[in-house]
Design a protein around this motif. Structure first.
Motif, PDB file in Angstrom:
ATOM      1  N   ARG A   1       0.835  -1.207   0.000  1.00 33.40           N
ATOM      2  CA  ARG A   1       0.000   0.000   0.000  1.00 33.40           C
ATOM      3  C   ARG A   1       0.869   1.255   0.000  1.00 33.40           C
ATOM      4  NH1 ARG A   1      -4.445   0.217   4.552  1.00 33.40           N
ATOM      5  NH2 ARG A   1      -5.086  -1.596   3.321  1.00 33.40           N
ATOM      6  N   LYS A   2       1.943   1.249   0.815  1.00 35.60           N
ATOM      7  CA  LYS A   2       2.846   2.409   0.859  1.00 35.60           C
ATOM      8  C   LYS A   2       3.508   2.628  -0.498  1.00 35.60           C
ATOM      9  CE  LYS A   2       7.085   4.152   2.975  1.00 35.60           C
ATOM     10  NZ  LYS A   2       8.198   3.889   3.905  1.00 35.60           N
ATOM     11  N   ASP A   3       3.941   1.533  -1.111  1.00 35.09           N
ATOM     12  CA  ASP A   3       4.599   1.659  -2.409  1.00 35.09           C
ATOM     13  C   ASP A   3       3.648   2.252  -3.449  1.00 35.09           C
ATOM     14  OD1 ASP A   3       6.941   0.895  -4.228  1.00 35.09           O
ATOM     15  OD2 ASP A   3       5.241  -0.106  -5.204  1.00 35.09           O
ATOM     16  N   ARG A   4       2.360   1.862  -3.378  1.00 32.00           N
ATOM     17  CA  ARG A   4       1.390   2.403  -4.319  1.00 32.00           C
ATOM     18  C   ARG A   4       1.190   3.900  -4.095  1.00 32.00           C
ATOM     19  NH1 ARG A   4      -4.049  -0.788  -4.353  1.00 32.00           N
ATOM     20  NH2 ARG A   4      -2.585  -2.357  -5.150  1.00 32.00           N
ATOM     21  N   VAL A   5       1.090   4.296  -2.821  1.00 31.07           N
ATOM     22  CA  VAL A   5       0.912   5.714  -2.504  1.00 31.07           C
ATOM     23  C   VAL A   5       2.114   6.523  -2.977  1.00 31.07           C
ATOM     24  CG1 VAL A   5       0.713   7.385  -0.626  1.00 31.07           C
ATOM     25  CG2 VAL A   5      -0.633   5.277  -0.561  1.00 31.07           C
ATOM     26  N   VAL A   6       3.314   5.997  -2.695  1.00 29.04           N
ATOM     27  CA  VAL A   6       4.535   6.699  -3.093  1.00 29.04           C
ATOM     28  C   VAL A   6       4.617   6.807  -4.611  1.00 29.04           C
ATOM     29  CG1 VAL A   6       7.056   6.570  -3.108  1.00 29.04           C
ATOM     30  CG2 VAL A   6       5.804   6.083  -1.007  1.00 29.04           C
ATOM     31  N   THR A   7       4.239   5.712  -5.282  1.00 29.18           N
ATOM     32  CA  THR A   7       4.290   5.715  -6.748  1.00 29.18           C
ATOM     33  C   THR A   7       3.318   6.740  -7.325  1.00 29.18           C
ATOM     34  OG1 THR A   7       4.909   3.365  -6.770  1.00 29.18           O
ATOM     35  CG2 THR A   7       4.019   4.306  -8.812  1.00 29.18           C
ATOM     36  N   GLU A   8       2.082   6.760  -6.780  1.00 27.60           N
ATOM     37  CA  GLU A   8       1.099   7.723  -7.276  1.00 27.60           C
ATOM     38  C   GLU A   8       1.531   9.159  -6.996  1.00 27.60           C
ATOM     39  OE1 GLU A   8      -2.540   6.635  -5.448  1.00 27.60           O
ATOM     40  OE2 GLU A   8      -2.916   4.909  -6.766  1.00 27.60           O
ATOM     41  N   ARG A   9       2.111   9.375  -5.804  1.00 26.52           N
ATOM     42  CA  ARG A   9       2.582  10.722  -5.464  1.00 26.52           C
ATOM     43  C   ARG A   9       3.723  11.143  -6.388  1.00 26.52           C
ATOM     44  NH1 ARG A   9       4.118  11.053   0.556  1.00 26.52           N
ATOM     45  NH2 ARG A   9       1.865  10.619   0.687  1.00 26.52           N
ATOM     46  N   GLN A  10       4.619  10.203  -6.655  1.00 26.91           N
ATOM     47  CA  GLN A  10       5.729  10.512  -7.547  1.00 26.91           C
ATOM     48  C   GLN A  10       5.225  10.801  -8.961  1.00 26.91           C
ATOM     49  OE1 GLN A  10       8.957  10.855  -6.649  1.00 26.91           O
ATOM     50  NE2 GLN A  10       9.322  11.574  -8.742  1.00 26.91           N
TER      51      GLN A  10
END
Length: 301
Positions: free
Chosen positions: A77-86
């Motif tokens: 979930r964190k990786d998805r959030v970070v990816t979307e933010r990036q």
């Protein structure tokens, strides 16, 4: 003693796993996706070879595996959030870069458009000048009225009823081409001085007479040779007192339709005698009307 050593190895493995599980509880310290899966695989392998396990040891293994499973889900979930933010940050950076490029392109376009507008303005000015020169040099006729009024002023300076007064209208062709006059009409009326409604009413009367004109062969009118036409007007008994009180004046409405090498044209004008300070009419001074004034207007024959 050997059994304790063997259990000691498994306890050490569980302790190390517990340390990592506790460390990865914090959101900022979560591992990348896949690390917890690898840890689960190691724990499952070690658990499979752990012989003579006690019940509480089984519980510890299952709890550790569950903790790493939760950690893996959180990491995903964190990786998805970070990816979307990036991705959002990258998009904003690209939009900003594109805005800069678009701004430069717009500035270049505006500069080019301004240059084109200036060039077109210069071309239009040249064309207008050329058209003006062409119109001025093109062969054309231009009929103008140069004089209008009593053929002879009344001998006593007054107008009388029942007298048929001659009025002269002098016209000239100020162009450089011979005109062919197809229709012409001069009408003389009495009406309220300098009154627009009265002038419009006289125009309506003039239009009625204009429509009654019979067809006739066109007559040539050469340039710069003035021609004088004479019309007659008899004033009624009602007109004279009103003229003396300066409530009426004499109106002249005239229209010419003619053709030349450039087309078919119309000239029309309305003028009225001015009331004099000492006499009811000033036979040498005229006022232009507020309507029925057109010089060389193109019309259809």
């Amino acid at each position: 003693m050997r059994v304790c050593k063997v259990h000691g190895f498994y306890l050490l493995t569980q302790l190390i796993a517990l340390i990592f599980a506790i460390r990865w509880i914090q959101y900022d310290r979560l591992p990348l996706p896949g690390y917890s899966v690898a840890a689960i695989a190691v724990l499952a392998a070690v658990m499979s070879v752990h012989a003579d396990m006690l019940r509480w040891q089984k519980v510890v293994w299952l709890l550790l595996i569950g903790a790493f499973l939760v950690t893996e889900l959180r990491a995903i979930r964190k990786d998805r959030v970070v990816t979307e933010r990036q991705a959002l940050d990258d998009r904003k950076a690209q939009d900003k870069e594109f805005q800069g490029i678009r701004g430069a392109e717009n500035a270049h376009f505006d500069s080019t458009a301004a240059a084109l507008t200036q060039a077109l303005s210069g071309i239009k000015s040249t064309l207008d000048s050329s058209n003006t020169t062409l119109i001025q040099t093109q062969a054309h006729a231009a009929i103008r009225v140069t004089g209008i009024g009593f053929a002879e002023n009344p001998s006593d300076g007054k107008v009388h009823s029942g007298v048929s007064y001659p009025f002269n209208t002098t016209i000239i062709n100020k162009g450089n081409d011979t005109a062919l006059i197809h229709k012409e009409l001069v009408e003389i009326y009495t009406g309220k001085p300098d009154d627009l409604d009265a002038q419009k009413s006289l125009v309506l009367e003039f239009e009625k007479e204009w429509k009654k004109l019979p067809s006739a062969p066109p007559s040539p009118f050469v340039a710069e040779v003035p021609v004088t036409n004479t019309s007659w007007k008899t004033l009624s008994q009602e007109d004279i007192p009103a003229i003396e009180r300066k409530q009426l004046t004499i109106y002249f409405l005239y229209r010419f339709e003619y053709s030349d090498a450039s087309g078919y044209w119309r000239t029309e004008e309305c003028e009225a005698m001015q009331n004099g300070p000492t006499a009811p009419l000033n036979t040498a001074m005229f006022h232009y009307c507020s309507t029925f004034r057109n010089a060389r207007v193109a019309v259809r024959p």
